[in-house]
Scaffold this motif. Sequence first.
Motif, PDB file in Angstrom:
ATOM      1  N   ASP A  53       0.834  -1.213   0.000  1.00 39.41           N
ATOM      2  CA  ASP A  53       0.000   0.000   0.000  1.00 39.41           C
ATOM      3  C   ASP A  53       0.869   1.263   0.000  1.00 39.41           C
ATOM      4  OD1 ASP A  53      -2.268  -1.548  -0.017  1.00 39.41           O
ATOM      5  OD2 ASP A  53      -2.636  -1.383   2.140  1.00 39.41           O
ATOM      6  N   ALA A  54       1.983   1.234   0.725  1.00 40.68           N
ATOM      7  CA  ALA A  54       2.885   2.386   0.741  1.00 40.68           C
ATOM      8  C   ALA A  54       3.534   2.583  -0.625  1.00 40.68           C
ATOM      9  CB  ALA A  54       3.951   2.193   1.815  1.00 40.68           C
ATOM     10  N   LEU A  55       3.942   1.495  -1.261  1.00 41.10           N
ATOM     11  CA  LEU A  55       4.568   1.580  -2.585  1.00 41.10           C
ATOM     12  C   LEU A  55       3.559   2.030  -3.641  1.00 41.10           C
ATOM     13  CD1 LEU A  55       6.793  -1.623  -2.474  1.00 41.10           C
ATOM     14  CD2 LEU A  55       7.600   0.739  -2.589  1.00 41.10           C
ATOM     15  N   LYS A  56       2.314   1.608  -3.482  1.00 43.21           N
ATOM     16  CA  LYS A  56       1.266   2.045  -4.408  1.00 43.21           C
ATOM     17  C   LYS A  56       1.075   3.553  -4.327  1.00 43.21           C
ATOM     18  CE  LYS A  56      -3.578   1.175  -5.642  1.00 43.21           C
ATOM     19  NZ  LYS A  56      -4.811   0.409  -5.294  1.00 43.21           N
ATOM     20  N   ALA A  57       1.125   4.085  -3.105  1.00 40.18           N
ATOM     21  CA  ALA A  57       1.000   5.532  -2.921  1.00 40.18           C
ATOM     22  C   ALA A  57       2.251   6.258  -3.419  1.00 40.18           C
ATOM     23  CB  ALA A  57       0.762   5.849  -1.438  1.00 40.18           C
ATOM     24  N   PHE A  58       3.396   5.587  -3.346  1.00 45.37           N
ATOM     25  CA  PHE A  58       4.670   6.164  -3.786  1.00 45.37           C
ATOM     26  C   PHE A  58       4.765   6.227  -5.306  1.00 45.37           C
ATOM     27  CE2 PHE A  58       9.175   5.223  -4.965  1.00 45.37           C
ATOM     28  CZ  PHE A  58       9.773   6.379  -4.482  1.00 45.37           C
ATOM     29  N   TRP A  59       4.150   5.286  -5.993  1.00 37.62           N
ATOM     30  CA  TRP A  59       4.316   5.121  -7.433  1.00 37.62           C
ATOM     31  C   TRP A  59       4.057   6.388  -8.251  1.00 37.62           C
ATOM     32  CZ3 TRP A  59       6.363   2.915 -11.388  1.00 37.62           C
ATOM     33  CH2 TRP A  59       5.758   2.984 -12.648  1.00 37.62           C
ATOM     34  N   PRO A  60       2.945   7.118  -8.040  1.00 41.91           N
ATOM     35  CA  PRO A  60       2.696   8.294  -8.897  1.00 41.91           C
ATOM     36  C   PRO A  60       3.782   9.363  -8.810  1.00 41.91           C
ATOM     37  CG  PRO A  60       0.704   7.679  -7.704  1.00 41.91           C
ATOM     38  CD  PRO A  60       1.833   6.906  -7.100  1.00 41.91           C
ATOM     39  N   LEU A  92       5.361   7.488   3.765  1.00 43.11           N
ATOM     40  CA  LEU A  92       4.196   6.713   3.326  1.00 43.11           C
ATOM     41  C   LEU A  92       4.090   5.381   4.081  1.00 43.11           C
ATOM     42  CD1 LEU A  92       4.456   7.412  -0.505  1.00 43.11           C
ATOM     43  CD2 LEU A  92       2.754   8.330   1.090  1.00 43.11           C
ATOM     44  N   ILE A  93       5.230   4.788   4.423  1.00 43.52           N
ATOM     45  CA  ILE A  93       5.203   3.576   5.246  1.00 43.52           C
ATOM     46  C   ILE A  93       4.675   3.904   6.636  1.00 43.52           C
ATOM     47  CG2 ILE A  93       6.624   1.805   6.358  1.00 43.52           C
ATOM     48  CD1 ILE A  93       8.498   1.960   3.918  1.00 43.52           C
ATOM     49  N   LEU A  94       5.154   5.014   7.201  1.00 36.10           N
ATOM     50  CA  LEU A  94       4.698   5.412   8.536  1.00 36.10           C
ATOM     51  C   LEU A  94       3.199   5.700   8.546  1.00 36.10           C
ATOM     52  CD1 LEU A  94       7.648   7.751   9.622  1.00 36.10           C
ATOM     53  CD2 LEU A  94       7.165   5.429  10.417  1.00 36.10           C
ATOM     54  N   GLN A  98       0.970   4.220   6.951  1.00 31.73           N
ATOM     55  CA  GLN A  98       0.229   2.957   7.010  1.00 31.73           C
ATOM     56  C   GLN A  98      -0.078   2.567   8.445  1.00 31.73           C
ATOM     57  OE1 GLN A  98      -0.928   1.448   4.201  1.00 31.73           O
ATOM     58  NE2 GLN A  98      -0.016   3.240   3.205  1.00 31.73           N
ATOM     59  N   HIS A  99       0.700   3.143   9.376  1.00 30.69           N
ATOM     60  CA  HIS A  99       0.504   2.851  10.797  1.00 30.69           C
ATOM     61  C   HIS A  99       0.040   4.091  11.552  1.00 30.69           C
ATOM     62  CE1 HIS A  99       2.438  -1.045  10.094  1.00 30.69           C
ATOM     63  NE2 HIS A  99       3.291  -0.372   9.326  1.00 30.69           N
ATOM     64  N   ASP A 100      -0.555   5.029  10.796  1.00 35.32           N
ATOM     65  CA  ASP A 100      -1.115   6.254  11.384  1.00 35.32           C
ATOM     66  C   ASP A 100      -0.055   7.086  12.103  1.00 35.32           C
ATOM     67  OD1 ASP A 100      -3.723   5.673  10.466  1.00 35.32           O
ATOM     68  OD2 ASP A 100      -4.039   4.357  12.171  1.00 35.32           O
ATOM     69  N   ILE A 101       1.160   7.084  11.575  1.00 34.40           N
ATOM     70  CA  ILE A 101       2.243   7.891  12.141  1.00 34.40           C
ATOM     71  C   ILE A 101       2.537   9.027  11.182  1.00 34.40           C
ATOM     72  CG2 ILE A 101       4.642   7.927  12.915  1.00 34.40           C
ATOM     73  CD1 ILE A 101       4.371   4.882  13.369  1.00 34.40           C
ATOM     74  N   ASP A 102       2.291  10.249  11.614  1.00 29.58           N
ATOM     75  CA  ASP A 102       2.528  11.435  10.792  1.00 29.58           C
ATOM     76  C   ASP A 102       3.782  12.126  11.299  1.00 29.58           C
ATOM     77  OD1 ASP A 102       2.535  13.773   9.358  1.00 29.58           O
ATOM     78  OD2 ASP A 102       0.393  14.165   9.584  1.00 29.58           O
TER      79      ASP A 102
END
Length: 300
Positions: free
Chosen positions: A113-120, A288-290, A292-296
């Motif tokens: 999911d993080a890589l999918k968000a990273f792709w664009p 983006l990985i963070l 995924q775990h609700d870490i901003d």
Amino acid sequence: MNRAKSTLEQWRIIQSVVDFGGYAQAAEKLNKSQSSLNHAVAKLQNQLGIQLLEVKGRKAYLTQQGEVLLRRSRHLTQTVDELEQLASNLGQGWEPNLTIAREIIYPMQFLVDALKAFWPDSRGTRVTVIDSVITGTQELIDNNIADIAICGIPAKGHIAEFLCESDLYLVCSPTHPLTQCGIVADETELAQHLQVVIKDTATEKSVDTGWLKSEQRWTVSNFHEAKNVLQSGIGFCWAPAYLVEDDISQGKLARLILKGSKSRKIALTLVIPNRDNQGPASKLLESLILLQHDIDQNKP
């Protein structure tokens, strides 16, 4: 060497004429004169010896030959645009490659999911994910191979960000003798049976961790191989809950409860091995990985 008969600019012009519906519209969008566009397309058609466009009323339409060539030309111009963008990105310090070390008990879906968000926004960055086990992750960090590491044991000498806990279930085949006494097993009984373990991926100084009291062990490379062994009716294994829950619900595997330890919990953390030299692509993917775990990272 044969010289090209056409130029990228000519193909971009004809693409614009088609996309915007005519010469006048394309001229306005490109901030060029309509006559210059007419001239460019006419010259291209003359150079190729093929009619690409025909005008009906005020609108330009592709011929059959034009459709084929225009489709191929889009791949060509897109490739050149990407090449020029990549050159610009590299000039700005954007990394062409990123390597992620992933402890295999970390749920892959988070990373997907993080890589999918990273792709664009990846700008052509190639990403390599290396599945690692136990001290193999530390070795990838120490050897400067990993740009981002997700660790199952604390990484020595590095600050880590907690991501989540991974539950490990004790599982075996439903036909295994351990299931005959109910779902409860004790350490003494467990130690008398074959244990399936996952090989440490470190090439040097690998260590044993966790519950490893069985004298009989089979070592495999990953949990998918372990499940194949277990489902044949042989052995038991500590496996990540996310990988075996469906198998348990479908009756392919049985869960055992070890007295004093319903499950093992492993803390998974994110480490940036070379924080001082971290590039923009790595920073984006880390954030983006963070998330995924609700870490901003922008919030205290």
